[in-house]
Write an enzyme that holds these catalytic residues in place. Structure first.
Site, PDB file in Angstrom:
ATOM      1  CE1 TYR A 101      26.586  45.708  70.037  1.00 53.62           C
ATOM      2  CE2 TYR A 101      25.192  43.914  69.454  1.00 53.62           C
ATOM      3  CZ  TYR A 101      25.400  45.299  69.906  1.00 53.62           C
ATOM      4  OH  TYR A 101      24.567  45.808  70.844  1.00 53.62           O
ATOM      5  NE  ARG A 158      28.670  39.346  68.137  1.00 55.56           N
ATOM      6  CZ  ARG A 158      27.906  38.253  67.664  1.00 55.56           C
ATOM      7  NH1 ARG A 158      27.968  37.503  66.692  1.00 55.56           N
ATOM      8  NH2 ARG A 158      27.273  37.743  68.942  1.00 55.56           N
ATOM      9  NE  ARG A 210      22.656  40.449  69.394  1.00 56.25           N
ATOM     10  CZ  ARG A 210      24.071  40.257  69.588  1.00 56.25           C
ATOM     11  NH1 ARG A 210      24.723  40.011  68.517  1.00 56.25           N
ATOM     12  NH2 ARG A 210      24.598  40.552  70.521  1.00 56.25           N
ATOM     13  CB  CYS A 250      50.311  36.310  64.773  1.00 60.08           C
ATOM     14  SG  CYS A 250      51.010  36.109  63.114  1.00 60.08           S
ATOM     15  CD  GLU A 294      18.340  51.838  75.729  1.00 62.59           C
ATOM     16  OE1 GLU A 294      18.557  53.131  76.140  1.00 62.59           O
ATOM     17  OE2 GLU A 294      18.759  50.746  75.969  1.00 62.59           O
ATOM     18  N   GLY A 343      18.360  44.298  73.312  1.00 63.39           N
ATOM     19  CA  GLY A 343      18.459  42.524  73.446  1.00 63.39           C
ATOM     20  C   GLY A 343      17.670  41.586  72.875  1.00 63.39           C
TER      21      GLY A 343
HETATM   22  C1  LIG Z   1      24.251  46.714  74.164  1.00 61.52           C
HETATM   23  C2  LIG Z   1      22.932  47.500  74.550  1.00 61.52           C
HETATM   24  C3  LIG Z   1      21.515  47.641  74.030  1.00 61.52           C
HETATM   25  C4  LIG Z   1      21.492  47.017  72.552  1.00 61.52           C
HETATM   26  O1  LIG Z   1      21.340  45.689  72.596  1.00 61.52           O
HETATM   27  P1  LIG Z   1      21.061  44.614  71.462  1.00 61.52           P
HETATM   28  O2  LIG Z   1      21.088  43.279  71.873  1.00 61.52           O
HETATM   29  O3  LIG Z   1      21.993  45.049  70.183  1.00 61.52           O
HETATM   30  O4  LIG Z   1      19.722  45.013  70.747  1.00 61.52           O
HETATM   31  C5  LIG Z   1      20.821  48.441  74.352  1.00 61.52           C
HETATM   32  N1  LIG Z   1      20.715  49.047  75.406  1.00 61.52           N
HETATM   33  C6  LIG Z   1      21.725  49.085  76.142  1.00 61.52           C
HETATM   34  C7  LIG Z   1      21.993  49.889  77.549  1.00 61.52           C
HETATM   35  C8  LIG Z   1      23.131  48.256  76.080  1.00 61.52           C
HETATM   36  O5  LIG Z   1      24.122  48.187  76.616  1.00 61.52           O
END
Ligand SMILES: *Cc1c(COP(=O)(O)O)cnc(C)c1O
Length: 436
Positions: A394, A334, A297, A365, A294, A252
C-alpha cells in the site's frame, strides 16, 4: 538501535549502514537515487511458500492462498506469484491487465470490488476470469446477463458481510453490517442474494467470501467471522439445499510496523483458525469446503523499505523539529490517510544513538504530508539517507503524482543481486498524456 530492526531481513553492516537482505541500503540509494522502493524478493517468495504449505497443512490439499494484488501491483510481482504457484485477486481491469501482460492467466484470478463496471465485467469475462466475487444483487444480474450473452456459465462467489469489528482503525474495517462491501448476514440480505444467485441460469454459485478488515493481529476476529459464516453455510444448506464448495476468508493478517507490535507466526495463526473452522464444520455437520485466503499486506509489507534523502532539518524552538525528505504522501500516503505507524532509521548512521526527536515531513504543499510524527532518530543532516521500514504494501500501489512528482522506482533484491522492476518515472512520463 537493534530493537528497530523489526524484521529478520534487516541488519547493520561494518560501515554502520542499514542493510536489507544483506545489501547496503546506502549504496542502493547512491546507485538508483532517491526516493527509492527496495524490495527483498526472497522474503516475498518465502512468504508465498509459507502460506501455500501452511494452508495445505491446516485446511487440506485443495486450499490455497490468493495474493491480494492491490497491496502491491506491478508486472514483475505477478510473475513472482505465477512462479510460486499463488492465485491472485484483482479489483480492477487495470490490475488484471497488468497480471495478464506479465503472463499470469486470468483463469487463476478472482475479481473483487464493490462496483465492477460493465467494462470490468466484460473485460474479465472475455479473458476467462476464474471467479467473480459478487458484491450485490444488481451486480449479480449484470454478470448473469453478460455470461448469457457470451453463452457461458460463470463461476461466482458471493461477498458476505459477517458483521465483525476486527478492532482495527475504522477506515480499514470492511466486515461490519453498514459497510459498503457485500451483503450482510444480519439483515438477511446474504440469504436473499444466495437464493437469487441459485436462480441465475448462467451463474455457477460455488461459495462465499468474507473479508473483515486489515492489520488484524488476534485470531478472535477471524474465529468470530467464521462462527457467523459457518452458521450461514449451515442455514443455506438446510433451507436452500445449497452445499458450499468454496469458502474464502479474505485477507487482513497483521504485519509488524513498529517494535511495539507483535510479530505474527503465520503458520501457528492459520493452524488456530483451522482448528476453529474444523470444529465448526463438525458442529454444523458440513463438509470442510475448499478454503481460500487473500493475504496482501502480509506477503509484501515487510519485504520493502523506502529510502529518501534528508533535506532541510528545521527546529522550531520550544515546539518540534521537522526533517523533510525528497518524497512523502505521493509515494506513501498512509500516514496522511490513517496515521499509520512506521519505523524510521537514518540508514547511513544506523549504528548511532537516536538523539533527535522529530517529525518526518514530505515535500508536498500540504501540512498533512507527513510520513511519521515524533520519532526518535539519529542526528540527521541534509544529504543523509532516511529509511522508512515496512513499506512493501500500500505504498507504491497508492502512489500519486501530486505536485507533479514522478513515482520512485522499485528495485528488487534477490540473492544479493539488485534489479530494477519498475523504472523511475521521468517528467516526460508525468506529462505524457497532456495535450497542448
Ligand atoms: C484488501 C483486501 C485483501 C488484502 O488485505 P491485507 O490486509 O492486505 O491482507 C484481501 N481481500 C479483500 C477482498 C480485500 O479487499
Amino acid at each position: 538501535m537493534s530493537e528497530k530492526l523489526i524484521c529478520k531481513n534487516l541488519g547493520i553492516n561494518e560501515k554502520g549502514h542499514l542493510t536489507l537482505a544483506g545489501v547496503d541500503t546506502v549504496s542502493m540509494a547512491e546507485k538508483y537515487g532517491t526516493p527509492l522502493y527496495l524490495l527483498d524478493e526472497n522474503l516475498i517468495r518465502e512468504r508465498c511458500r509459507l502460506y501455500i504449505s501452511s494452508m495445505k497443512k491446516h485446511f487440506g490439499e485443495n486450499s490455497a492462498p490468493l495474493y491480494a494484488s492491490k497491496a502491491l501491483s506491478f508486472a514483475y510481482i505477478y510473475k513472482i506469484m505465477l512462479e510460486e504457484g499463488m492465485g491472485i485477486d484483482v479489483v480492477s481491469s487495470g490490475e488484471l491487465y497488468t497480471a495478464m501482460k506479465a503472463g499470469f492467466p486470468a483463469s487463476k484470478a478472482y475479481f473483487h470490488g464493490n462496483n465492477k463496471t460493465d467494462t470490468d465485467i466484460w473485460f474479465a469475462m472475455d479473458n476467462g476470469i476464474s471467479f467473480f466475487v459478487v458484491d450485490n444483487e444488481e451486480e449479480l444480474s449484470v454478470i448473469d446477463t453478460a455470461a448469457k450473452e457470451r453463452g457461458i456459465k460463470q463461476k461466482i462467489l458471493l461477498r458476505i458481510t459477517p458483521g465483525i469489528d476486527p478492532h482495527t482503525f475504522k477506515a480499514v474495517v470492511t466486515g461490519n453490517v453498514d459497510s459498503k462491501f457485500g451483503a450482510a448476514v444480519e439483515t438477511s440480505q446474504a440469504f436473499d442474494i444466495t437464493k437469487l444467485a441459485l436462480t441465475k441460469e448462467n451463474l455457477i454459485l460455488e461459495g462465499f467470501h468474507c473479508h473483515i478488515g486489515s492489520q488484524i493481529f488476534e485470531k478472535e476476529p477471524f474465529c468470530d467471522a467464521a462462527d457467523i459464516m459457518l452458521k450461514f453455510l449451515s442455514d443455506v444448506k438446510i433451507q436452500l439445499g445449497f452445499e458450499t464448495k468454496v469458502l474464502n476468508l479474505g485477507g487482513g493478517i497483521g504485519v509488524r510496523y513498529t517494535p511495539e507490535q507483535p510479530e505474527i507466526d503465520y503458520d501457528a495463526y492459520l493452524g488456530e483458525i483451522s482448528t476453529h473452522i474444523r470444529h465448526l464444520c463438525d458442529k454444523h455437520n458440513i463438509k470442510l469446503p475448499q478454503v481460500l485466503m487473500e493475504p496482501g499486506r502480509s506477503i509484501v509489507a515487510d519485504s520493502g523499505l523506502t529510502l529518501y534523502t534528508a533535506g532541510s532539518v528545521k527546529h522550531i524552538t520550544g515546539y518540534k523539529s521537522y526533517v523533510s525528505v525528497d518524497g512523502g504522501m505521493t509515494d506513501n500516503p498512509r500516514y496522511a490517510l490513517y496515521q499509520s505507524p512506521y519505523t524510521v532509521i537514518v540508514a547511513n548512521k544506523a549504528d548511532m544513538p537516536e538523539t533527535l526527536k522529530c517529525t518526518i515531513a514530505g515535500r508536498c504543499c500540504e501540512s498533512g504530508d507527513l510520513i511519521q510524527e515524533d520519532v526518535a532518530i539519529q542526528d540527521v543532516k541534509r544529504g543523509n539517507i532516511i529509511a522508512v521500514l515496512t513499506t512493501g504494501a500500500y505504498n507504491y500501489s497508492m502512489a500519486s503524482n501530486y505536485n507533479r512528482l514522478p513515482k520512485p522506482p522499485i528495485v528488487m533484491l534477490r540473492d544479493g543481486v539488485d534489479k530494477t522492476a519498475v523504472e523511475r518515472e521521468t517528467y516526460n512520463d508525468v506529462m505524457k498524456n497532456d495535450i497542448l
